[in-house]
Design a protein around this motif. Structure first.
Motif, PDB file in Angstrom:
ATOM      1  N   UNK A 475       0.813  -1.217   0.000  1.00 16.85           N
ATOM      2  CA  UNK A 475       0.000   0.000   0.000  1.00 16.85           C
ATOM      3  C   UNK A 475       0.852   1.276   0.000  1.00 16.85           C
ATOM      4  N   UNK A 476       1.878   1.316   0.820  1.00 17.44           N
ATOM      5  CA  UNK A 476       2.685   2.533   0.920  1.00 17.44           C
ATOM      6  C   UNK A 476       3.262   2.919  -0.436  1.00 17.44           C
ATOM      7  N   UNK A 477       3.859   1.943  -1.121  1.00 14.87           N
ATOM      8  CA  UNK A 477       4.455   2.232  -2.433  1.00 14.87           C
ATOM      9  C   UNK A 477       3.387   2.654  -3.443  1.00 14.87           C
ATOM     10  N   UNK A 478       2.225   2.025  -3.389  1.00 16.77           N
ATOM     11  CA  UNK A 478       1.160   2.352  -4.343  1.00 16.77           C
ATOM     12  C   UNK A 478       0.647   3.776  -4.120  1.00 16.77           C
ATOM     13  N   UNK A 479       0.453   4.164  -2.864  1.00 19.28           N
ATOM     14  CA  UNK A 479      -0.040   5.512  -2.574  1.00 19.28           C
ATOM     15  C   UNK A 479       1.009   6.560  -2.937  1.00 19.28           C
ATOM     16  N   UNK A 480       2.279   6.255  -2.687  1.00 24.71           N
ATOM     17  CA  UNK A 480       3.359   7.172  -3.082  1.00 24.71           C
ATOM     18  C   UNK A 480       3.336   7.390  -4.596  1.00 24.71           C
TER      19      UNK A 480
END
Length: 499
Positions: A475-480
């Motif tokens: 999730x973190x990478x996708x939102x970034x």
């Protein structure tokens, strides 16, 4: 021009349905725009289509209200239901004649009239909408008060009068906008029975002979027409002056939680209106919150950054409307099908698209943006998390929606004022984010950080989400990545990338 009443209506040439005489079968606490455009509309249709043959006596819940005006017009008022239905513009007029009178219980004579209705053989239904604060237990209320100040206190007095008259129980339809409104109302009534030391047999009668229904109401009611020129033009067409003109959207649904057989006791099924008795109202509340409210919160923040100002214009843009449709159809509805019929969910979503395209309502995106932190958590996160549980992957649109939330709250932050967090739109104008102070202070403290730092901080804020969202795989990478796309290519292209 003459004020609307039955004689004036007859002289005006009005050709619609009118019910002048009928017994009072409904006692309604709440005389405002919403109840008159919703509950009283459904009873009016029931008189015409189902032979309900019942009038509604309105009770103003507080000392100030519309009693005098409603009675001057003999309960009559003009209702306009406006919007878009199956893509077509609708502007439907109906004179509502279901209302018998309005009572101010703070006047002793009207209080006595209310109690006479309470003891009547004709009374079968009590409906209410006294605002979210209306269903509250106030221990300062006394049994001998005329009337008790709180709505549950007044209701207890009404039910006691009915019990002492030896009459049958009634159906109580609570429309206040709180969870389990009917159950909470009954809880308050029981508290007054105990506090006022009323008979145990009365308590048994209240709980066993009356049906307290929790309900879900859904119709946007703007209320008055604000343009005096439009009012003047309509009154020329109508042939009368109406101080109580009411306006609601064409869509309306009333979900009533009740036992088997209640649908046959109420007139709505026979009338063919969009009112349904169900064993549990909560799945329908989830449907409304996740589809209607979740759609709003899911797309408006990015749409505002993309240059849009009102909801209707968003529905005329293929990228924004396409993003919303995909979010609803592929990510939200599949999380609800275990509890509701898929065809019903699809029909509700289709109605939402019509409602957002209402040609009569300029629904501003900034007004929807208020308190988006708690809104995203309540409206979008349940679908987001259930989609992941069900599919083992991230929902593309809801993930982008989360990035758009972060972008909206952090875009070129200017200052933090008493009014809110001042940010700058890509178009150059500033806007003020309104939310809980702690949320605004959080974003202000993180202004100027890189996308990676900001996203990790937001997702890890357990006060926002009750958990660390960074722990969700990928999730973190996708939102970034989504946030960077919003910053570099603009929110509309970011939405288009989800399609």
């Amino acid at each position: 021009m003459d004020l609307l009443n039955y004689d004036v209506l007859a002289k005006s040439g009005y050709e619609g349905y009118v019910c002048k005489e009928a017994p009072v079968r409904v006692l309604q606490f709440g005389e405002g725009n919403f109840m008159r455009a919703f509950v009283d509309y459904f009873f009016d249709i029931s008189n015409e289509k189902a032979g309900f043959n019942g009038k509604v006596a309105l009770v103003q819940p507080i000392a100030q209200g519309l009693t005098e005006l409603i009675n001057k017009q003999e309960g009559l008022y003009t209702l306009y239901l406006r919007g878009s239905e199956n893509g077509e513009k609708v502007d439907a007029k109906r004179v509502i004649s279901a209302v018998d009178c309005c009572l101010n219980p703070y006047d002793k004579a009207d209080y006595d009239k209310m109690m006479a209705i309470a003891a009547s053989d004709d009374l079968d239904i009590i409906a209410s909408n006294t605002t979210e604060a209306g269903i509250a237990y106030d221990p300062s209320c006394k049994f001998e008060d005329v009337p008790a100040n709180s709505f549950p206190g007044k209701l207890t007095q009404v039910l006691y009068t009915r019990y002492k008259a030896g009459k049958k129980g009634v159906v109580v339809l609570s429309c206040e906008l709180i969870d389990n409104n009917g159950k909470e109302l009954l809880k308050c009534v029981n508290q007054y029975i105990d506090q006022w030391q009323l008979e145990e047999s009365f308590k048994t009668w209240v709980n066993e002979e009356n049906i307290f229904c929790s309900t879900l109401v859904d119709r946007i009611v703007p209320g008055r027409i604000r343009d005096p020129k439009e009012v003047e033009e309509l009154e020329k067409i109508n042939g009368y002056h109406d101080e109580l003109i009411d306006v609601g959207e064409i869509f309306g649904v009333w979900i009533i939680e009740g036992p088997e057989g209640l649908e046959d006791r109420l007139p709505f099924k026979k009338a063919g209106v969009n009112v349904h008795v169900v064993p549990d109202v909560m799945p329908y509340k989830h449907r409304k919150v996740r589809i209607l409210n979740g759609a709003h919160t899911g797309f408006v923040l990015g749409a505002y950054l993309a240059g849009f100002d009102i909801v209707r214009d968003c529905m005329h843009n293929d990228n924004v409307a396409g993003f919303m449709n995909k979010m609803l159809n592929e990510e939200v509805i599949p999380t609800l099908v275990d509890h509701l019929d898929e065809n019903d969910l699809n029909a509700f979503a289709a109605a939402v698209k019509d409602r957002f395209n209402n040609p009569f309502v300029n629904h501003e995106l900034m007004s929807i943006s208020l308190n988006s932190t708690s809104k995203w958590k309540a409206r979008n996160m349940p679908s987001f998390l259930q989609y992941i549980d069900k599919n083992g992957k991230l929902p593309v649109c809801l993930t982008m929606s989360l990035a758009a939330y972060i972008a909206f709250y952090s875009n070129d932050i200017q200052e933090l004022t008493d009014a809110g967090l001042v940010c700058k739109r890509p178009a150059g104008n500033t806007y003020t984010v309104s939310d809980d102070r702690w949320a605004l202070e959080f974003f202000y403290e993180h202004k100027g950080e890189s996308e990676e730092e900001l996203v990790k901080a937001v997702l890890g804020n357990e006060k926002m989400w009750d958990q660390d969202l960074n722990k969700i795989d990928g999730l973190t990478d996708a939102v970034v990545a989504d946030l960077k796309m919003i910053h570099t290519e603009g929110a509309e292209k970011a939405y288009a990338s989800c399609l």
